[in-house]
Design an enzyme around this catalytic site. Structure first.
Site, PDB file in Angstrom:
ATOM      1  N   HIS A  18       0.781  -1.085   0.060  1.00 58.14           N
ATOM      2  CA  HIS A  18      -0.084   0.042   0.016  1.00 58.14           C
ATOM      3  C   HIS A  18       0.779   1.333  -0.101  1.00 58.14           C
ATOM      4  CE1 HIS A  18      -3.801  -2.270   1.368  1.00 58.14           C
ATOM      5  NE2 HIS A  18      -3.575  -2.078  -0.035  1.00 58.14           N
ATOM      6  N   ARG A  72      -6.329  -8.975 -13.701  1.00 51.23           N
ATOM      7  CA  ARG A  72      -5.909 -10.239 -12.951  1.00 51.23           C
ATOM      8  C   ARG A  72      -7.055 -10.133 -11.812  1.00 51.23           C
ATOM      9  NH1 ARG A  72      -0.252  -8.271 -14.482  1.00 51.23           N
ATOM     10  NH2 ARG A  72       0.752 -10.119 -15.655  1.00 51.23           N
ATOM     11  N   ARG A 101     -10.018 -11.526 -16.475  1.00 50.07           N
ATOM     12  CA  ARG A 101      -9.323 -13.029 -16.628  1.00 50.07           C
ATOM     13  C   ARG A 101      -9.782 -13.794 -15.432  1.00 50.07           C
ATOM     14  NH1 ARG A 101      -2.832 -13.743 -16.694  1.00 50.07           N
ATOM     15  NH2 ARG A 101      -3.250 -13.272 -14.544  1.00 50.07           N
ATOM     16  N   GLU A 140      -0.463 -18.942 -23.582  1.00 51.74           N
ATOM     17  CA  GLU A 140       0.900 -18.797 -22.703  1.00 51.74           C
ATOM     18  C   GLU A 140       1.447 -20.266 -22.555  1.00 51.74           C
ATOM     19  OE1 GLU A 140      -0.238 -17.099 -18.847  1.00 51.74           O
ATOM     20  OE2 GLU A 140      -2.071 -18.105 -18.956  1.00 51.74           O
ATOM     21  N   ASN A 187       4.952 -13.807 -20.524  1.00 49.65           N
ATOM     22  CA  ASN A 187       5.456 -13.845 -19.331  1.00 49.65           C
ATOM     23  C   ASN A 187       5.583 -15.259 -19.161  1.00 49.65           C
ATOM     24  OD1 ASN A 187       5.109 -11.160 -19.192  1.00 49.65           O
ATOM     25  ND2 ASN A 187       3.643 -11.260 -17.465  1.00 49.65           N
ATOM     26  N   ASP A 188       4.503 -16.346 -19.259  1.00 48.87           N
ATOM     27  CA  ASP A 188       4.640 -17.356 -19.080  1.00 48.87           C
ATOM     28  C   ASP A 188       5.074 -18.049 -20.174  1.00 48.87           C
ATOM     29  OD1 ASP A 188       3.986 -18.327 -16.595  1.00 48.87           O
ATOM     30  OD2 ASP A 188       1.925 -17.409 -16.745  1.00 48.87           O
ATOM     31  N   ARG A 203      10.593 -17.616 -14.730  1.00 50.11           N
ATOM     32  CA  ARG A 203      10.367 -16.323 -14.880  1.00 50.11           C
ATOM     33  C   ARG A 203      10.757 -15.435 -13.812  1.00 50.11           C
ATOM     34  NH1 ARG A 203       3.916 -15.717 -15.472  1.00 50.11           N
ATOM     35  NH2 ARG A 203       4.044 -13.680 -14.370  1.00 50.11           N
ATOM     36  N   CYS A 205      -0.516  -9.314 -23.481  1.00 46.87           N
ATOM     37  CA  CYS A 205      -0.814  -8.786 -22.211  1.00 46.87           C
ATOM     38  C   CYS A 205       0.304  -9.201 -21.310  1.00 46.87           C
ATOM     39  CB  CYS A 205      -2.057  -9.150 -21.635  1.00 46.87           C
ATOM     40  SG  CYS A 205      -2.150 -10.854 -21.300  1.00 46.87           S
TER      41      CYS A 205
END
Ligand code: PEP
Ligand code: MG
Length: 810
Positions: free
Chosen positions: A418, A524, A560, A659, A682-683, A693, A730
């Site tokens: 935060h 996400r 997603r 992915e 990313n994947d 990763r 993405c």
């Protein structure tokens, strides 16, 4: 009376001198007044009682007056004061509450008169007192309401009867004395508590002043004279921008880890203490929120509500109170429960949960500070401040004049804590996870590069010069980006690419809009799920999705479904032990196994579609069967909603993430089943190249411009185009300016990225030609090595005059 027995009657010594006995007509009245006068002095119980016995013997004209008090369990009587008996017996003579004539007083709760005590069957003789000389006995109960506190006894040498008037008078006195005892005990317990509090505070302060692990590291690393030499410290970028100034080290006022185990035998008082501290913490959070009110969007202000909610969380409070009931002092109970939460969150792994752990620690330390009655430190003064800390609390950040705050460097903390989110909202360049932040000393010159995630300590002239130039260009560039805020990402030859934002927390939405994102290309949902204490139900999810849609003001949102994985397990899920978690029970595999929970999410997403344009996206699909299974559940969810008469979007576009390499090979087949593809590089990169990763050791092998990756992207794009479906990306590769040319060239329709990069990529696209990009892509996908690909892309961008942009944002 024999001479020897005369000397046996002890003379009173010490204590306050009572008013001299006077031969008056109303001795009773004087006696009552004298004892009443002692009320105000009742803070020294023993001395006061001694005084009382003295006054009674004098006023009544008897030989002995003694006071026996019951212990706190009400079991044993102890001689507390006497005039007439041997003083050395005080505090030593003790008897069971059923023993002797004194015990009889307790049993009967009435005055007991024995003219010849020595022959009474209940008499018990204590040789230490020398009372064998005294024959007559009068004992009176001293009670407060129904509770007997002790016995007042008068004795005389001569055998005598006690007249009723005397008994009545002594009864009144016994009640008066009981009042004195109660008052003295209250004061005594207050004093004890205050003493305990002082001791406790002193112990705590001593513990807090012991250096933390971070401070010890700091001390070790700074055992050198003068300033730190030039250093370049790397971390994670949490808020972009460049800032330079002087280091100001921030230490928490109190630390949970400094608490040693303390116990209590007064749990009620500790619970009261805890509740007061919780209440003060809530008041402080509310005041903090109000203080920053006009500087923050509504969504970011909600961060303060999250902290407040935790302070009001019944489960959290009950856990602490249970520990207190089990005998732990409030601080120890708070530490145990807070650290339990922190450990669970950290053990669950994943950046988001680790960041929630930092929030919980911050909350715990705030309550601890109030338990100790300590104030917050006032904010640092001065110009061009760079805050350096192990971790920063929300208050630390809010207490500084933001015009003077140029940067933040944290040893711990994550990009989604935060505090980092607030730093981003305040637009303060911030680098977190800087392992060696402890080397920075108060007053060191520091440059914070929030774009690259780097902090320079006492930089040399060349770095300072470079960064001043960079800062100028960066500002000019940002002004330029603002000018294109409302323009589309359109190539010079008129091809449009939709630029979307990747979001997780609600606070990202505002950031996305500020940077001109045209849609949310990836929401996400596991990110907000990680912040709940259990799976949110359908209505809770619906409300959450609806807030995102409302904030996006009619722009499409790609939701997603849960993509849980080894780096993001919510604390309420059992963590499986797996040898290869990235190849294991994750993402859509979990959703399909927990079909009931999955369907709750599908229903919430379908219903959210009524409040704005929603696209649903399924992660980690690796076969057609899996996709069909998912679609089947979606159909079931629609049928259920239909039957229940609930509103939903029946035509919601359905997409899948590409992915997993299998999805690339099956892209033609899978494209028949969906409305769009979203490539998750990313994947995809980690699975294609077999490179974890998140593993720093193999980070250099993680190469987006690897020819295998480029060809997988091109294959996927072609399959979508043949099937007439949209294709987007993405993964983080979408925000790398060096890759933009190729992604444009393979014909992606949309790119979705961290909002900060949207204007940069837009600027780049607006200066490129689509036709040129296509032919360049044709060329680079034929190249055999990443090195060649990169070389070709660098030289093209150089020719286009865009190389500085790439260097600045890569
Ligand atoms: C991806 O894998 O590229 C992606 C966007 O998904 P995530 O990073 O959430 O795994
Ligand atoms: Mg992924």
């Amino acid at each position: 009376m024999s001479e020897s027995s005369k000397t046996a009657v002890k003379k009173q010594t010490g204590g306050r001198v009572p008013p001299e006995p006077q031969p008056v007509q109303q001795p009773e009245l004087h006696l009552l007044e004298d004892i009443d006068a002692l009320f105000s002095q009742a803070h020294d119980l023993r001395g006061t009682l001694q005084e009382i016995t003295k006054i009674i013997t004098q006023r009544i004209g008897t030989d002995v007056c003694s006071l026996y008090l019951l212990d706190s369990k009400g079991e044993r009587l102890t001689l507390w004061a006497t005039t007439g008996l041997d003083q050395t017996a005080v505090g030593k003579v003790s008897l069971d509450k059923h023993e002797g004539l004194t015990g009889l007083v307790i049993e009967t709760r009435e005055p007991v008169v024995a003219p010849d005590a020595m022959t009474h069957e209940r008499n018990k003789y204590f040789p230490e007192t020398g009372e064998e000389r005294f024959h007559s006995f009068l004992g009176l109960p001293m009670s407060d309401k129904d509770k007997i506190l002790g016995v007042l006894i008068v004795q005389s040498r001569s055998r005598r009867r006690f007249p009723q008037t005397e008994v009545r008078l002594l009864r009144t006195i016994a009640t008066q004395v009981a009042g004195i005892i109660v008052q003295a005990r209250v004061q005594d317990s207050l004093k004890t508590k205050e003493r305990e509090r002082q001791d406790y505070r002193a112990r705590m302060l001593a513990a807090i002043q012991r250096p933390s692990a971070y401070e010890r590291r700091r001390a070790q690393q700074t055992q050198r004279p003068g300033r730190a030499s030039r250093l370049r410290l790397t971390g994670i970028s949490a808020s972009p921008g460049i800032g330079s100034g002087q280091a100001h080290l921030v230490h928490p006022v109190v630390r949970l880890d400094a608490i040693e185990e303390h116990h209590t035998n007064n749990p009620d008082a500790e619970i009261q203490h805890l509740r007061t501290a919780l209440m003060r913490s809530i008041q402080e959070i509310n005041a903090l929120k109000e203080r920053v009110q006009e500087r923050l969007p509504e969504i970011d202000r909600a961060i303060f509500d999250v902290h407040r909610m935790m302070l009001e969380d019944v489960a959290f409070i009950e856990k602490i109170e249970t520990q207190i009931q089990d005998g732990y002092a409030a601080d120890t109970a708070l530490k145990k429960v807070t650290e339990g939460y922190v450990e669970t969150l950290e053990r669950a792994g994943g950046e988001h949960l680790r960041d929630r752990a930092a929030d919980v620690r911050d909350i715990g330390q705030r309550v601890l500070r109030h338990l100790l009655g300590l104030e917050e430190k006032s904010g640092p003064q001065g110009e061009n401040l760079i805050l350096v800390a192990d971790d920063l609390s929300l208050s630390d950040l809010c207490r500084v004049d933001h015009r003077q705050l140029k940067g933040v460097v944290l040893a711990n903390g994550g990009a989604t804590s935060h505090t980092s989110i607030l730093a981003k909202s305040f637009e303060i360049p911030t680098v977190v996870g800087v392992e060696h932040a402890a080397v920075i000393q108060q007053g060191d010159a520091v440059i914070v590069d929030g774009n690259a995630g780097v902090a320079y300590v006492n930089p040399g002239a060349e770095i300072v010069r470079e960064y001043s130039r960079f800062d100028r260009e960066y500002r000019a560039f940002n002004r330029n980006l603002e000018e294109i805020h409302d323009l589309p990402a359109e190539t010079r030859d008129g091809v449009r690419i939709a630029l979307g934002a990747n979001i997780g927390l609600l606070s990202d939405v505002d950031f996305a809009k500020r940077h001109g994102a045209e849609n949310v290309g990836l929401y996400r949902t596991e990110v907000p799920f990680l912040t709940y204490s259990d799976f949110p139900d359908e209505e809770t999810q619906l409300a959450l999705y609806q807030r995102v849609l409302t904030s996006m003001e009619g722009k499409p949102v790609t939701i997603r479904t849960l993509d849980l994985g080894p780096d993001k397990y919510p604390p309420y899920m059992k963590l499986p032990q797996e040898d290869n978690p990235f190849l294991g029970w994750r993402s859509i595999r979990i959703s399909l196994e927990m079909a009931d929970l999955f369907k709750v999410q599908l229903r919430a997403i379908l219903r959210a579609g009524v409040h704005g344009p929603v696209r649903i996206l399924f992660p980690m699909i690796s076969s057609a069967e899996e996709l069909l299974q998912v679609k089947n559940l979606l159909t079931q969810a629609k049928d259920e909603l239909q039957r229940e008469g609930k509103l939903f979007d029946p035509l919601m576009p359905v997409g899948m993430m590409v992915e997993v390499p299998a999805a690339v090979w099956l892209a033609d087949r899978l494209a028949q089943e969906v409305d769009f593809f979203s490539i998750g590089t990313n994947d995809l990169i980690q699975y294609l190249l077999a490179v974890d990763r998140n593993n720093r050791k193999v980070a250099s092998l993680y190469e987006p411009l690897h020819p295998a990756v480029l060809n997988a992207i091109a294959t996927t794009a072609r399959a979508a185009q043949h099937a007439g479906k949209r294709v987007s990306m993405c993964g983080e590769m979408a925000s790398d300016p060096l890759c933009t040319l190729v992604l444009l060239g393979v014909g992606l329709d949309e790119l979705s990225m961290e909002p900060f990069f949207v204007p940069v990529i837009k600027r780049l696209i607006r200066s490129l030609s689509y036709t040129d990009a296509q032919s360049l892509t044709q060329e680079v996908t034929q190249l055999g090595t990443a090195r060649e690909v990169k070389g070709r892309l660098f030289s093209t961008l150089k020719d286009l005059g865009m190389i500085e942009l790439v260097e600045m944002y890569r």
